[in-house]
Scaffold this active site. Structure first.
Site, PDB file in Angstrom:
ATOM      1  CG  ASN A   9      -1.735   1.241   1.357  1.00  0.00           C
ATOM      2  OD1 ASN A   9      -1.808   2.036   0.420  1.00  0.00           O
ATOM      3  ND2 ASN A   9      -2.382   1.426   2.509  1.00  0.00           N
ATOM      4  CE  LYS A  11      -0.099   3.340   4.766  1.00  0.00           C
ATOM      5  NZ  LYS A  11       0.012   3.453   6.198  1.00  0.00           N
ATOM      6  CG  HIS A  95      -5.762   2.042   5.333  1.00  0.00           C
ATOM      7  ND1 HIS A  95      -5.270   2.990   6.199  1.00  0.00           N
ATOM      8  CD2 HIS A  95      -4.756   1.154   5.153  1.00  0.00           C
ATOM      9  CE1 HIS A  95      -4.016   2.686   6.513  1.00  0.00           C
ATOM     10  NE2 HIS A  95      -3.684   1.570   5.883  1.00  0.00           N
ATOM     11  CD  GLU A  97      -2.747   5.643   6.735  1.00  0.00           C
ATOM     12  OE1 GLU A  97      -2.793   5.629   5.503  1.00  0.00           O
ATOM     13  OE2 GLU A  97      -1.808   5.144   7.399  1.00  0.00           O
ATOM     14  CD  GLU A 167      -3.142  -2.153   7.589  1.00  0.00           C
ATOM     15  OE1 GLU A 167      -1.988  -2.278   7.163  1.00  0.00           O
ATOM     16  OE2 GLU A 167      -3.873  -1.207   7.266  1.00  0.00           O
ATOM     17  N   GLY A 173       2.781   2.804  10.660  1.00  0.00           N
ATOM     18  CA  GLY A 173       3.740   3.896  10.480  1.00  0.00           C
ATOM     19  C   GLY A 173       4.488   4.286  11.742  1.00  0.00           C
ATOM     20  CB  SER A 212       5.548  -1.237  12.072  1.00  0.00           C
ATOM     21  OG  SER A 212       5.180   0.121  12.266  1.00  0.00           O
TER      22      SER A 212
HETATM   23  P1  13P Z   1       3.239   0.732   7.647  1.00  0.00           P
HETATM   24  O1  13P Z   1       3.756  -0.561   7.080  1.00  0.00           O
HETATM   25  O2  13P Z   1       3.939   1.944   7.140  1.00  0.00           O
HETATM   26  O3  13P Z   1       3.143   0.668   9.147  1.00  0.00           O
HETATM   27  O4  13P Z   1       1.735   0.893   7.112  1.00  0.00           O
HETATM   28  C1  13P Z   1       0.851  -0.153   7.265  1.00  0.00           C
HETATM   29  C2  13P Z   1      -0.374   0.155   6.515  1.00  0.00           C
HETATM   30  O5  13P Z   1      -1.140   1.032   6.873  1.00  0.00           O
HETATM   31  C3  13P Z   1      -0.620  -0.607   5.280  1.00  0.00           C
HETATM   32  O6  13P Z   1      -1.927  -0.417   4.830  1.00  0.00           O
END
Ligand code: 13P
Length: 254
Positions: A9, A11, A95, A97, A167, A173, A212
């Site tokens: 992903n 983003k 997601h 976010e 997640e 992140g 992560s």
């Molecule tokens: P990270 O791997 O940067 O923690 O992000 C995970 C994520 O949100 C994947 O959708």
């Protein structure tokens, strides 16, 4: 054993030049048999660039879609069937976010999930609790509620084409992933929730972990009996690191 799935992903990262370099590096780094199904989810505007050059063994996905199935006056929206038209096989829905920054609730996520299925594409349903919800002992109920609200709106058979991604919000992140024991416990709980509706689907559905995931910790997750792969954010932006995670599957799921 369920075949592993590793999803990148990106983003809101990348430019056209990045896409070209990434695909070149990824293609160059693939060797021998690939131990997992691979999906790359770039920003929507770069899907055309990505799919033009992507090796056949790797599929493209979108990071979100409209809950509306039919074309209409929905400025800024992109439907799942438009993504299908662009060669996308997958769409991420729910997601964190989007749940948290854009206040997407369970019913909107369920509508998107159903729209993805209706378009003949495969949803990747993200679930996860915040740090506060975990600290107050509500992690399991929050995550189960997120899952049940989708399962309540679809025929359970639809899950055959879907993937669940656990997640935890606090792990995304942050550099601090869930422990393998916590991930296994949550994945097991989710699988049991599916089992109550369909024992067959519980055996088949892939539940992947995100938050992560790095080359250094990937093996610890892939060894777990209920973790069927990873949804990777930051580390997926480097083709070499992404490939290290992919090939970690081969050394852990034997
Ligand atoms: P990270 O791997 O940067 O923690 O992000 C995970 C994520 O949100 C994947 O959708």
């Amino acid at each position: 054993m369920r075949r592993a799935l590793i999803v990148a992903n990106w983003k809101m990262y990348g430019r056209r030049e990045f896409v070209a370099d990434y695909v070149r590096d990824l293609s160059g780094g693939l060797s021998g048999s690939i131990p997992a199904d691979l999906v790359i989810c770039p920003p929507a505007v770069y899907l055309g660039d990505l799919t033009r050059h992507l090796p056949a063994a790797i599929e493209a996905g979108a990071q979100d879609c409209s809950p509306d199935r039919d074309d209409g006056a929905y400025t800024g929206e992109i439907s799942a069937s438009m993504f299908a038209d662009m060669g996308c096989r997958w769409v991420i829905v729910g997601h964190s976010e989007r749940r948290h920054r854009l206040h997407e609730d369970n019913s909107l996520v369920a509508a998107k999930f159903a729209a993805v299925l209706a378009a003949g594409v495969r949803p990747i349903l993200c679930l996860g609790e915040t740090a506060e919800e975990r600290a107050s002992g509500h992690a399991e109920s929050v995550v189960l509620n997120q899952l049940e609200s989708v399962l309540d709106t679809i025929e359970i058979g639809g899950l055959a084409r879907a993937v669940i991604a656990y997640e935890p919000v606090w792990a995304i992140g942050s550099g601090t992933s869930a422990t393998p024991a916590d991930a296994q416990a949550m994945h097991e709980l989710l699988r049991h929730a599916v089992e109550r509706r369909s024992p067959r689907m519980a055996k088949e559905v892939r539940i992947i972990y995100g938050g992560s995931v790095k080359p250094q910790n990937a093996v610890g997750f892939f060894r777990l009996s209920d973790v069927d792969g990873a949804l990777v954010g930051g580390a997926s932006l480097n083709a070499g690191m992404f490939l290290e995670i992919v090939y970690a599957v081969g050394t852990s799921r034997v």
